[in-house]
Design a protein around this motif. Structure first.
Motif, PDB file in Angstrom:
ATOM      1  N   SER A 165      62.270 -36.360  -8.466  1.00  0.00           N
ATOM      2  CA  SER A 165      61.840 -35.634  -7.268  1.00  0.00           C
ATOM      3  C   SER A 165      60.768 -36.455  -6.552  1.00  0.00           C
ATOM      4  O   SER A 165      60.167 -37.370  -7.136  1.00  0.00           O
ATOM      5  CB  SER A 165      61.305 -34.251  -7.636  1.00  0.00           C
ATOM      6  N   ASP A 166      60.509 -36.135  -5.282  1.00  0.00           N
ATOM      7  CA  ASP A 166      59.577 -36.955  -4.501  1.00  0.00           C
ATOM      8  C   ASP A 166      58.134 -36.842  -4.984  1.00  0.00           C
ATOM      9  O   ASP A 166      57.280 -37.651  -4.608  1.00  0.00           O
ATOM     10  CB  ASP A 166      59.663 -36.618  -3.011  1.00  0.00           C
ATOM     11  N   GLY A 167      57.864 -35.849  -5.848  1.00  0.00           N
ATOM     12  CA  GLY A 167      56.522 -35.753  -6.417  1.00  0.00           C
ATOM     13  C   GLY A 167      56.142 -36.997  -7.185  1.00  0.00           C
ATOM     14  O   GLY A 167      54.951 -37.353  -7.271  1.00  0.00           O
ATOM     15  N   LEU A 168      57.141 -37.701  -7.747  1.00  0.00           N
ATOM     16  CA  LEU A 168      56.863 -38.908  -8.521  1.00  0.00           C
ATOM     17  C   LEU A 168      56.350 -40.035  -7.629  1.00  0.00           C
ATOM     18  O   LEU A 168      55.263 -40.575  -7.860  1.00  0.00           O
ATOM     19  CB  LEU A 168      58.129 -39.350  -9.257  1.00  0.00           C
ATOM     20  N   THR A 169      57.115 -40.400  -6.618  1.00  0.00           N
ATOM     21  CA  THR A 169      56.717 -41.535  -5.775  1.00  0.00           C
ATOM     22  C   THR A 169      55.538 -41.201  -4.864  1.00  0.00           C
ATOM     23  O   THR A 169      54.878 -42.108  -4.347  1.00  0.00           O
ATOM     24  CB  THR A 169      57.904 -42.002  -4.918  1.00  0.00           C
ATOM     25  N   GLU A 170      55.241 -39.905  -4.686  1.00  0.00           N
ATOM     26  CA  GLU A 170      54.126 -39.500  -3.839  1.00  0.00           C
ATOM     27  C   GLU A 170      52.849 -39.206  -4.629  1.00  0.00           C
ATOM     28  O   GLU A 170      51.866 -38.737  -4.059  1.00  0.00           O
ATOM     29  CB  GLU A 170      54.524 -38.289  -2.999  1.00  0.00           C
ATOM     30  N   TYR A 171      52.888 -39.441  -5.942  1.00  0.00           N
ATOM     31  CA  TYR A 171      51.652 -39.341  -6.715  1.00  0.00           C
ATOM     32  C   TYR A 171      50.613 -40.285  -6.111  1.00  0.00           C
ATOM     33  O   TYR A 171      50.935 -41.428  -5.773  1.00  0.00           O
ATOM     34  CB  TYR A 171      51.922 -39.734  -8.169  1.00  0.00           C
ATOM     35  N   LYS A 172      49.386 -39.827  -5.996  1.00  0.00           N
ATOM     36  CA  LYS A 172      48.357 -40.603  -5.313  1.00  0.00           C
ATOM     37  C   LYS A 172      47.235 -41.014  -6.269  1.00  0.00           C
ATOM     38  O   LYS A 172      46.898 -40.281  -7.201  1.00  0.00           O
ATOM     39  CB  LYS A 172      47.773 -39.800  -4.146  1.00  0.00           C
ATOM     40  N   ASN A 173      46.652 -42.172  -5.986  1.00  0.00           N
ATOM     41  CA  ASN A 173      45.475 -42.611  -6.743  1.00  0.00           C
ATOM     42  C   ASN A 173      44.211 -42.231  -5.986  1.00  0.00           C
ATOM     43  O   ASN A 173      44.266 -41.531  -4.962  1.00  0.00           O
ATOM     44  CB  ASN A 173      45.542 -44.109  -7.025  1.00  0.00           C
ATOM     45  N   LYS A 174      43.079 -42.687  -6.441  1.00  0.00           N
ATOM     46  CA  LYS A 174      41.793 -42.295  -5.839  1.00  0.00           C
ATOM     47  C   LYS A 174      41.640 -42.818  -4.412  1.00  0.00           C
ATOM     48  O   LYS A 174      40.826 -42.310  -3.644  1.00  0.00           O
ATOM     49  CB  LYS A 174      40.638 -42.801  -6.700  1.00  0.00           C
ATOM     50  N   ASN A 175      42.441 -43.832  -4.041  1.00  0.00           N
ATOM     51  CA  ASN A 175      42.391 -44.391  -2.686  1.00  0.00           C
ATOM     52  C   ASN A 175      43.429 -43.757  -1.764  1.00  0.00           C
ATOM     53  O   ASN A 175      43.659 -44.263  -0.667  1.00  0.00           O
ATOM     54  CB  ASN A 175      42.602 -45.906  -2.736  1.00  0.00           C
TER      55      ASN A 175
END
Length: 237
Positions: A165-175
């Motif tokens: 699902s797109d939640g994987l590639t849209e995971y974000k880091n601190k930046n």
């Protein structure tokens, strides 16, 4: 097959399923319902039953995946009534392939991220989609024209298909940078020769390294499917 499913709240908008006939895996699906909360959860429960029913019915009637996805769309529109949530998703069909060098596969996609396919012989990762026949529309929106063309591809022995699902590639880091598909493909290429469980573990470890302690807002679903002929299969301990 190895699966990771992590809803970010008590009610998830992600759903996935397997479709089996005896010892044969006929297909898999991954869908993502828009929004959050109770309405999304209701649509998720309704949709999972409809998708399973229409896939099974379509296979028995020898319908192509395009028609199956159209039937799924119409049934969800009818079933959810005035609830506004819609879905993106994809369905993959596998032809019976025990003892065969190549498994012929079909996919139909309704606005969902394209899966990744790792080829052992070519040692490469590519997205699974048709450049000539692009899908139009999503699932569950009344009054709009949709087009869900079927795309055929093949999996050789030990090849790997990665759905998410797109939640994987849209995971974000601190930046506030996205994890992205390029980083995901890099991990798949590096680990594609191993088992599905080890591939999934490597992806999760890479996500953790990228994200750190940053809180995430979206659900995440990952399916890793590695093809092994019966004669080559050795159960993992």
């Amino acid at each position: 097959i190895a699966v990771y499913f992590n809803p970010q709240s008590g009610v998830s908008g992600d759903l996935y399923d397997y479709y089996e006939n005896g010892d044969s895996l006929e297909g898999v699906s991954v869908f993502d319902v828009s929004g959050h909360g109770i309405p999304a959860g209701l649509v998720t429960m309704l949709s999972k039953n409809i998708i399973r029913r229409e896939f099974s019915r379509g296979i028995k009637q020898e319908l192509d995946l395009t028609k199956i996805m159209e039937n799924i769309n119409n049934a969800i529109i009818s079933g959810k009534g005035s609830i506004e949530n819609y879905l993106t998703g994809l369905v993959v069909k596998f032809e019976e392939s025990y003892q065969k060098e190549v498994c012929n596969c079909q996919i139909v996609n309704a606005g969902h991220p394209h899966p990744l396919l790792y080829s052992v012989n070519k040692n490469e990762v590519k997205e699974v989609y048709s450049k000539e026949k692009k899908s139009v529309g999503m699932i569950g929106i009344a009054g709009i024209e949709v087009d869900f063309p079927t795309y055929e591809f093949s999996m050789g022995n030990h090849d790997v298909l990665l759905l998410f699902s797109d939640g994987l590639t849209e995971y974000k880091n601190k930046n506030e940078e996205d994890y992205g598909k390029e980083r995901l493909a890099k991990v798949l290429k590096a680990e594609g020769f191993t088992s599905s469980k080890k591939i999934l573990a490597a992806i999760l470890a890479d996500i953790k390294e990228f994200v750190g302690e940053t809180l995430q807002q979206d659900d995440i679903t990952i399916l890793v499917l590695k093809r092994d002929k019966d004669a080559d299969y050795i159960p993992e301990l």
